[in-house]
Design an enzyme around this catalytic site. Structure first.
Site, PDB file in Angstrom:
ATOM      1  N   HIS A 311       0.854  -1.184   0.000  1.00  0.00           N
ATOM      2  CA  HIS A 311       0.000   0.000   0.000  1.00  0.00           C
ATOM      3  C   HIS A 311       0.890   1.233   0.000  1.00  0.00           C
ATOM      4  O   HIS A 311       1.966   1.224   0.587  1.00  0.00           O
ATOM      5  CB  HIS A 311      -0.895   0.015   1.263  1.00  0.00           C
ATOM      6  CG  HIS A 311      -2.055   0.919   1.135  1.00  0.00           C
ATOM      7  ND1 HIS A 311      -1.977   2.261   1.393  1.00  0.00           N
ATOM      8  CD2 HIS A 311      -3.325   0.676   0.746  1.00  0.00           C
ATOM      9  CE1 HIS A 311      -3.160   2.812   1.184  1.00  0.00           C
ATOM     10  NE2 HIS A 311      -3.998   1.877   0.785  1.00  0.00           N
ATOM     11  N   ASP A 369      -7.943  -5.545   0.015  1.00  0.00           N
ATOM     12  CA  ASP A 369      -8.379  -6.347  -1.138  1.00  0.00           C
ATOM     13  C   ASP A 369      -8.019  -7.813  -1.015  1.00  0.00           C
ATOM     14  O   ASP A 369      -8.474  -8.638  -1.797  1.00  0.00           O
ATOM     15  CB  ASP A 369      -7.749  -5.765  -2.409  1.00  0.00           C
ATOM     16  CG  ASP A 369      -8.223  -4.349  -2.638  1.00  0.00           C
ATOM     17  OD1 ASP A 369      -7.398  -3.420  -2.578  1.00  0.00           O
ATOM     18  OD2 ASP A 369      -9.447  -4.167  -2.816  1.00  0.00           O
TER      19      ASP A 369
HETATM   20  C1  SDX Z   1      -6.199   0.115  -2.786  1.00  0.00           C
HETATM   21  O1  SDX Z   1      -4.478   4.635  -1.940  1.00  0.00           O
HETATM   22  C2  SDX Z   1      -5.397   4.002  -1.328  1.00  0.00           C
HETATM   23  O2  SDX Z   1      -5.800   4.344  -0.235  1.00  0.00           O
HETATM   24  C3  SDX Z   1      -5.961   2.812  -2.067  1.00  0.00           C
HETATM   25  C4  SDX Z   1      -6.970   1.963  -1.320  1.00  0.00           C
HETATM   26  C5  SDX Z   1      -8.232   2.721  -1.025  1.00  0.00           C
HETATM   27  O3  SDX Z   1      -8.934   2.317  -0.095  1.00  0.00           O
HETATM   28  O4  SDX Z   1      -8.548   3.650  -1.795  1.00  0.00           O
HETATM   29  O5  SDX Z   1      -6.402   1.520  -0.090  1.00  0.00           O
HETATM   30  C6  SDX Z   1      -7.358   0.727  -2.124  1.00  0.00           C
HETATM   31  O6  SDX Z   1      -5.922   0.457  -3.900  1.00  0.00           O
HETATM   32  C7  SDX Z   1      -5.331  -0.863  -2.026  1.00  0.00           C
HETATM   33  C8  SDX Z   1      -4.090  -1.325  -2.870  1.00  0.00           C
HETATM   34  C9  SDX Z   1      -4.594  -2.405  -3.827  1.00  0.00           C
HETATM   35  N1  SDX Z   1      -3.519  -2.749  -4.811  1.00  0.00           N
HETATM   36  C10 SDX Z   1      -2.927  -3.926  -4.784  1.00  0.00           C
HETATM   37  O7  SDX Z   1      -3.087  -4.784  -3.905  1.00  0.00           O
HETATM   38  C11 SDX Z   1      -2.019  -4.160  -5.993  1.00  0.00           C
HETATM   39  C12 SDX Z   1      -0.676  -4.722  -5.500  1.00  0.00           C
HETATM   40  N2  SDX Z   1       0.016  -3.662  -4.749  1.00  0.00           N
HETATM   41  C13 SDX Z   1       0.970  -2.865  -5.472  1.00  0.00           C
HETATM   42  O8  SDX Z   1       0.696  -2.648  -6.830  1.00  0.00           O
HETATM   43  C14 SDX Z   1       1.486  -1.672  -4.678  1.00  0.00           C
HETATM   44  O9  SDX Z   1       1.766  -2.120  -3.424  1.00  0.00           O
HETATM   45  C15 SDX Z   1       0.632  -0.423  -4.583  1.00  0.00           C
HETATM   46  C16 SDX Z   1       0.234   0.076  -5.916  1.00  0.00           C
HETATM   47  C17 SDX Z   1      -0.576  -0.695  -3.763  1.00  0.00           C
HETATM   48  C18 SDX Z   1       1.481   0.641  -3.873  1.00  0.00           C
HETATM   49  O10 SDX Z   1       2.542   0.889  -4.674  1.00  0.00           O
HETATM   50  P1  SDX Z   1       3.581   2.083  -4.341  1.00  0.00           P
HETATM   51  O11 SDX Z   1       3.267   2.753  -3.065  1.00  0.00           O
HETATM   52  O12 SDX Z   1       3.708   2.943  -5.557  1.00  0.00           O
HETATM   53  O13 SDX Z   1       4.874   1.330  -4.011  1.00  0.00           O
HETATM   54  P2  SDX Z   1       5.874   0.787  -5.076  1.00  0.00           P
HETATM   55  O14 SDX Z   1       5.094   0.277  -6.258  1.00  0.00           O
HETATM   56  O15 SDX Z   1       6.911   1.817  -5.306  1.00  0.00           O
HETATM   57  O16 SDX Z   1       6.491  -0.469  -4.325  1.00  0.00           O
HETATM   58  C19 SDX Z   1       7.521  -0.294  -3.368  1.00  0.00           C
HETATM   59  C20 SDX Z   1       8.371  -1.547  -3.511  1.00  0.00           C
HETATM   60  C21 SDX Z   1       8.759  -1.839  -4.960  1.00  0.00           C
HETATM   61  O17 SDX Z   1       9.991  -2.511  -4.941  1.00  0.00           O
HETATM   62  P3  SDX Z   1      11.365  -1.633  -5.158  1.00  0.00           P
HETATM   63  O18 SDX Z   1      11.153  -0.840  -6.454  1.00  0.00           O
HETATM   64  O19 SDX Z   1      11.467  -0.724  -3.955  1.00  0.00           O
HETATM   65  O20 SDX Z   1      12.455  -2.648  -5.249  1.00  0.00           O
HETATM   66  O21 SDX Z   1       7.606  -2.698  -3.092  1.00  0.00           O
HETATM   67  C22 SDX Z   1       7.427  -3.589  -4.194  1.00  0.00           C
HETATM   68  C23 SDX Z   1       7.721  -2.816  -5.462  1.00  0.00           C
HETATM   69  O22 SDX Z   1       8.233  -3.682  -6.458  1.00  0.00           O
HETATM   70  N3  SDX Z   1       6.028  -4.012  -4.146  1.00  0.00           N
HETATM   71  C24 SDX Z   1       5.594  -5.246  -4.317  1.00  0.00           C
HETATM   72  C25 SDX Z   1       4.195  -5.193  -4.134  1.00  0.00           C
HETATM   73  N4  SDX Z   1       3.849  -3.946  -3.879  1.00  0.00           N
HETATM   74  C26 SDX Z   1       4.976  -3.209  -3.888  1.00  0.00           C
HETATM   75  N5  SDX Z   1       6.232  -6.405  -4.594  1.00  0.00           N
HETATM   76  C27 SDX Z   1       5.445  -7.516  -4.711  1.00  0.00           C
HETATM   77  N6  SDX Z   1       4.098  -7.541  -4.536  1.00  0.00           N
HETATM   78  C28 SDX Z   1       3.449  -6.394  -4.253  1.00  0.00           C
HETATM   79  N7  SDX Z   1       2.135  -6.420  -4.081  1.00  0.00           N
END
Ligand code: SDX
Length: 434
Positions: A311, A369
């Site tokens: 998140h 989720d």
């Molecule tokens: C919702 O914003 C809100 O409040 C949203 C929400 C709401 O109520 O409105 O809470 C609802 O959208 C919840 C989130 C649902 N999405 C998912 O579950 C999809 C999977 N999650 C990711 O896509 C990700 O975690 C996000 C999009 C939720 C957050 O991404 P960020 O904050 O942009 O973080 P990032 O992508 O920069 O990740 C940081 C690191 C990265 O690695 P590095 O580049 O630092 O090496 O963490 C890794 C990412 O590769 N990473 C993951 C991961 N999520 C982040 N690795 C594996 N699996 C994951 N799920």
């Protein structure tokens, strides 16, 4: 809305021998902010923050998240207390008005919402234009947008009474539209809302009743549905809420702004994650395949991510996920599907991920989720409907945030700038010379 930011000194920015003072403000909770509104005028520079990871877009008094603590407050009330003790209509009142209602206020508000649940008779024709295999979120974007072609008596956004009526209509009609999107997809006749039913019971009946037999309400499932709506109601300035605010900042039709929010929520990185998380659990299929998928999630060359994990704000367990997990177990017990294989996979995946140093180091915890999909599937919803239910619940949050933006004396039309790295000015070249 009264601006309540408290001046707290200044920050200094020095560049190229020039120093500018930037006012600092404190809120009631959370980080201070540095006011950069004069930055371009003072320095000729913009800030640069793709994805707005360090940028506050507005002042708000609605919802507060402490990502490190894993807490979520709606108008100051912790989400776990509201999920346990309140109901969705009362939470709608709280988000819109800022205070819990008196018994009289609740009765009046509840009655108003119940009395706006029907759609204009012509409205049902919009559904008929979609292919039966249209994704229900495509139907939601289209039909909610179409609401802006109706109800012209409540679209003057500068009239507080019109804004209130539009808000009530949006909250009341979303379940009717969502249920129609579901019924249309499965080829069953639409079910008319019933005003004697509470919000969640009415919605479940519109989804699962059929004219060929009497419908039996299940209070346990209705309570679970109501709790799921509460958990999804609002969440600060997430992508879809920011979309609604930006659309609304131009003075656009309120129903059209909500349709824009639905479009943004559809993405798998946002509200589409519940559908993607269940699809992922189905793809994993069994506990013994979990290590393979965890390895893929950690592999930078593999775009696969564990859907339902991570998140932008929560760097601790999403407090909604805790309540969602409890609700999931209650629903599976009620439906006697406790040994649902997907739940076993989900619980083992959660255990492994919470112990894995990659996820621990990156603070990737299950979000709301992760468990919602299993719960909704057990209740009888197809995967494609999961984000529709998220949109249904988040409508009140979008409306509350939109209203706050309209009423904020400091709000202006949103118009971000950019770092331009494209071609410099050059003369046109005739085709014959290319
Ligand atoms: C919702 O914003 C809100 O409040 C949203 C929400 C709401 O109520 O409105 O809470 C609802 O959208 C919840 C989130 C649902 N999405 C998912 O579950 C999809 C999977 N999650 C990711 O896509 C990700 O975690 C996000 C999009 C939720 C957050 O991404 P960020 O904050 O942009 O973080 P990032 O992508 O920069 O990740 C940081 C690191 C990265 O690695 P590095 O580049 O630092 O090496 O963490 C890794 C990412 O590769 N990473 C993951 C991961 N999520 C982040 N690795 C594996 N699996 C994951 N799920």
């Amino acid at each position: 809305m009264e601006n309540k930011a408290k001046p707290n000194g200044t920050a200094q920015l020095t560049y190229n021998g020039k120093t500018v003072d930037l006012p600092v403000y404190s809120g009631e909770l959370g980080p201070d902010v540095m006011d950069i509104r004069a930055l371009y005028k003072e320095t000729g520079m913009f800030t640069y923050d793709p994805g707005f990871t360090s940028t506050g877009s507005c002042e708000s008094q609605i919802t507060y998240i402490d990502g490190d603590e894993g807490t979520l407050l709606y108008r100051g009330y912790p989400i776990d207390q509201l999920a346990e003790k309140s109901n969705f209509i009362e939470v709608c009142y709280l988000l819109l008005h800022g205070e819990l209602p008196s018994a009289k206020d609740f009765e009046e508000f509840d009655w108003t919402i119940r009395r706006h649940s029907m759609l204009h008779d012509q409205f049902d024709q919009f559904f008929r234009g979609f292919r039966r295999d249209a994704h229900p979120m495509a139907i939601m974007v289209g039909t909610v947008g179409a609401l802006s072609a109706f109800y012209h008596d409540s679209t003057d956004i500068n009239d507080p009474v019109a804004r209130t009526v539009a808000s009530h209509r949006m909250i009341a009609k979303m379940p009717t539209i969502a249920a129609r999107a579901f019924k249309y997809a499965i080829g069953q006749p639409f079910i008319t809302p019933r005003n004697e039913l509470d919000y969640a019971s009415n919605f479940l009946r519109m989804c699962f009743a059929v004219p060929a037999e009497d419908y039996k309400d299940n209070p346990v499932l209705a309570k679970a549905m109501d709790k799921i709506f509460i958990l999804h109601a609002d969440h600060e300035q997430n992508a879809s809420t920011s979309t609604v605010r930006l659309a609304g900042s131009s003075g656009a039709n309120p129903f059209a702004c909500i349709a824009a929010g639905i479009a943004s929520l559809w993405g798998p990185a946002h509200g589409g994650a519940n559908e993607a998380a269940l699809t992922m659990l189905q793809e994993i299929g069994s506990v013994d395949r979990i290590p393979e998928f965890v390895a893929r999630a950690k592999d930078k060359s593999d775009p696969f991510r564990l859907m339902g994990f991570g998140h932008r704000v929560y760097k601790n367990y999403d407090p909604r996920a805790k309540v969602m997990r409890e609700t999931c177990h209650q629903v599976l017990d009620e439906l006697d599907v406790r040994d649902e294989p997907l739940l076993q996979v989900a619980m083992e995946l959660e255990r492994i991920a919470l112990e894995d140093e990659y996820f621990v180091e990156k603070k990737l915890y299950p979000n709301i989720d992760f468990y919602s999909g299993i719960t909704l599937k057990a209740m009888g919803f197809p995967t494609e409907m999961f984000t529709v239910l998220f949109a249904l619940a988040r409508t009140v949050g979008w409306i509350a945030q939109w209203s706050e933006m309209i009423e904020d004396p400091s709000q202006k039309i949103g118009r971000p700038r950019q770092l331009f790295t494209g071609a410099q000015s050059r003369d046109y070249v005739d085709l014959s010379a290319r």
